[in-house]
Design a protein around this motif. Sequence first.
Motif, PDB file in Angstrom:
ATOM      1  N   GLY A  98       0.786  -1.215   0.000  1.00 30.02           N
ATOM      2  CA  GLY A  98       0.000   0.000   0.000  1.00 30.02           C
ATOM      3  C   GLY A  98       0.823   1.272   0.000  1.00 30.02           C
ATOM      4  N   VAL A  99       2.057   1.193  -0.496  1.00 28.46           N
ATOM      5  CA  VAL A  99       2.927   2.372  -0.543  1.00 28.46           C
ATOM      6  C   VAL A  99       2.653   3.134  -1.836  1.00 28.46           C
ATOM      7  CG1 VAL A  99       5.312   3.193  -0.556  1.00 28.46           C
ATOM      8  CG2 VAL A  99       4.691   1.176   0.795  1.00 28.46           C
ATOM      9  N   PRO A 100       2.408   4.433  -1.794  1.00 32.86           N
ATOM     10  CA  PRO A 100       2.164   5.198  -3.025  1.00 32.86           C
ATOM     11  C   PRO A 100       3.384   5.140  -3.951  1.00 32.86           C
ATOM     12  CG  PRO A 100       2.433   6.660  -1.140  1.00 32.86           C
ATOM     13  CD  PRO A 100       2.333   5.281  -0.593  1.00 32.86           C
ATOM     14  N   THR A 101       3.088   5.070  -5.242  1.00 29.87           N
ATOM     15  CA  THR A 101       4.133   4.848  -6.231  1.00 29.87           C
ATOM     16  C   THR A 101       4.112   5.935  -7.297  1.00 29.87           C
ATOM     17  OG1 THR A 101       3.823   2.474  -5.920  1.00 29.87           O
ATOM     18  CG2 THR A 101       5.126   3.167  -7.816  1.00 29.87           C
ATOM     19  N   VAL A 102       5.283   6.475  -7.573  1.00 28.98           N
ATOM     20  CA  VAL A 102       5.474   7.418  -8.674  1.00 28.98           C
ATOM     21  C   VAL A 102       6.251   6.695  -9.763  1.00 28.98           C
ATOM     22  CG1 VAL A 102       6.522   9.607  -9.381  1.00 28.98           C
ATOM     23  CG2 VAL A 102       5.473   9.389  -7.109  1.00 28.98           C
ATOM     24  N   LEU A 387       4.872  17.030  -4.956  1.00 27.41           N
ATOM     25  CA  LEU A 387       4.194  15.865  -5.539  1.00 27.41           C
ATOM     26  C   LEU A 387       4.173  14.705  -4.545  1.00 27.41           C
ATOM     27  CD1 LEU A 387       4.757  14.506  -9.126  1.00 27.41           C
ATOM     28  CD2 LEU A 387       4.821  12.963  -7.190  1.00 27.41           C
ATOM     29  N   TYR A 388       5.335  14.421  -3.932  1.00 26.47           N
ATOM     30  CA  TYR A 388       5.402  13.335  -2.951  1.00 26.47           C
ATOM     31  C   TYR A 388       4.456  13.593  -1.780  1.00 26.47           C
ATOM     32  CZ  TYR A 388       9.802  11.642  -5.108  1.00 26.47           C
ATOM     33  OH  TYR A 388      10.755  11.137  -5.960  1.00 26.47           O
ATOM     34  N   ALA A 389       4.451  14.836  -1.281  1.00 24.75           N
ATOM     35  CA  ALA A 389       3.652  15.159  -0.100  1.00 24.75           C
ATOM     36  C   ALA A 389       2.158  15.037  -0.361  1.00 24.75           C
ATOM     37  CB  ALA A 389       3.984  16.571   0.378  1.00 24.75           C
ATOM     38  N   ALA A 390       1.737  15.190  -1.622  1.00 19.67           N
ATOM     39  CA  ALA A 390       0.317  15.112  -1.959  1.00 19.67           C
ATOM     40  C   ALA A 390      -0.171  13.674  -2.122  1.00 19.67           C
ATOM     41  CB  ALA A 390       0.046  15.890  -3.247  1.00 19.67           C
TER      42      ALA A 390
END
Length: 401
Positions: A98-102, A387-390
């Motif tokens: 569940g880790v957000p991915t860019v 971007l990361y913080a959002a």
Amino acid sequence: MRIAHVSDSHLDNPEGVATSVGTAVALLRAAGHRVVLHCPGPLLRGRRRPGEVPSLAVPTRPYRLAVPRSPDAPADVVHVHTTGPLGVAGLRWAAARGVPTVLTWHTDLVAYAAHYPEIPIGAAYAGLRLGLRWGARDLWALCRPGPDRQTRLAELGRCLLAHTSVLVAPSVKTATMMAAMAGRTPIVVLPTPAAAPRADADDRRRLRARLGIPADAPVLLAVGRATPEKNPELLLAAFAQVRRTMPAAHLVLLGARRNRLAIRRVAHRYGVAGAVRLLRPVPHDRVGAHYRAADVLAFTSVTDTQGLVLSEAEAYGLPVAMVDTALVQRPGTGTARPVAEPTAAAYGALLTRLLTDSDLRAEVIRDGRAAVAAWSGERYLAELVTLYAALPPPGPTDATP
């Protein structure tokens, strides 16, 4: 912030992905973020640098094939840069926790598949590992040029983006290209900034002397591979046009590791072989001397997603000439670079103008430098961190091995 960057391109590779990844990682670390870069690495004196994973050198290629190992430490964000074994492992690891991915889309896979057989092979691997139910017919379609291959690659693109929180496009061109695949995945345009010009022991005069080029000769420079997807035939044909009015002109191709024999043959066919210098890749910190030694950067590729060398050349005060109308917009100011139709006559005429028209040169150099200054490393870093913080916070299983 804990950030895992994942790339199948080793930082020592003399190519755009490695440069872009290295820039992002260095800026984030300098700002105090905890960044681990997972990438292929050779054994150096019996050990690897932190984050590097076991890998093998690929014959005839400048890169390494890594073991598909997942990140081994908790992360708030996983930023994937490639779709090889390491990139796919990073996507799967992040999805499971569940880790957000860019995901940054550095390479036009559809365009490159026609020139590199490893692209379809890698696409088959990625699709199967990410859960696409591809059968023998699908895998066979990937191996053959044509619309069926493009359909499968587009399907893979949609699958990759389904595993992604945000897609980073390094140019408006790339964002437009990826829009049809993105679905609900948001796209953010975030070009890589050019590094500040380096001091270099090889100045203009010394490098030219070493290459056997007169100090006052007009010099065109191309930086990067000289393989077919970069369109070197057009470059040589246009250079022949330049030589008709400027017989003292020279062309330097820096980074020509493969396709050298074919380049020499084409140069002989156009009658310019004696004025062409084929140079193998050099470490990134030595490229600046070649920008200083040249008068115009010639860029004939239409397959690049951002063309890092364009901004790098502009940082050194070198005007650029190109044929890719989708990539003419400069990051930072939005001004347009000089562009011509992709024909020998039209592109040769543009190169000649940039070599001879002092007013045009001054304008192009001024606009290029202004854009580099506007799109600084500080501005890029601020937008990347925003971007990361959002992104949504990691799931509760983030720390689970």
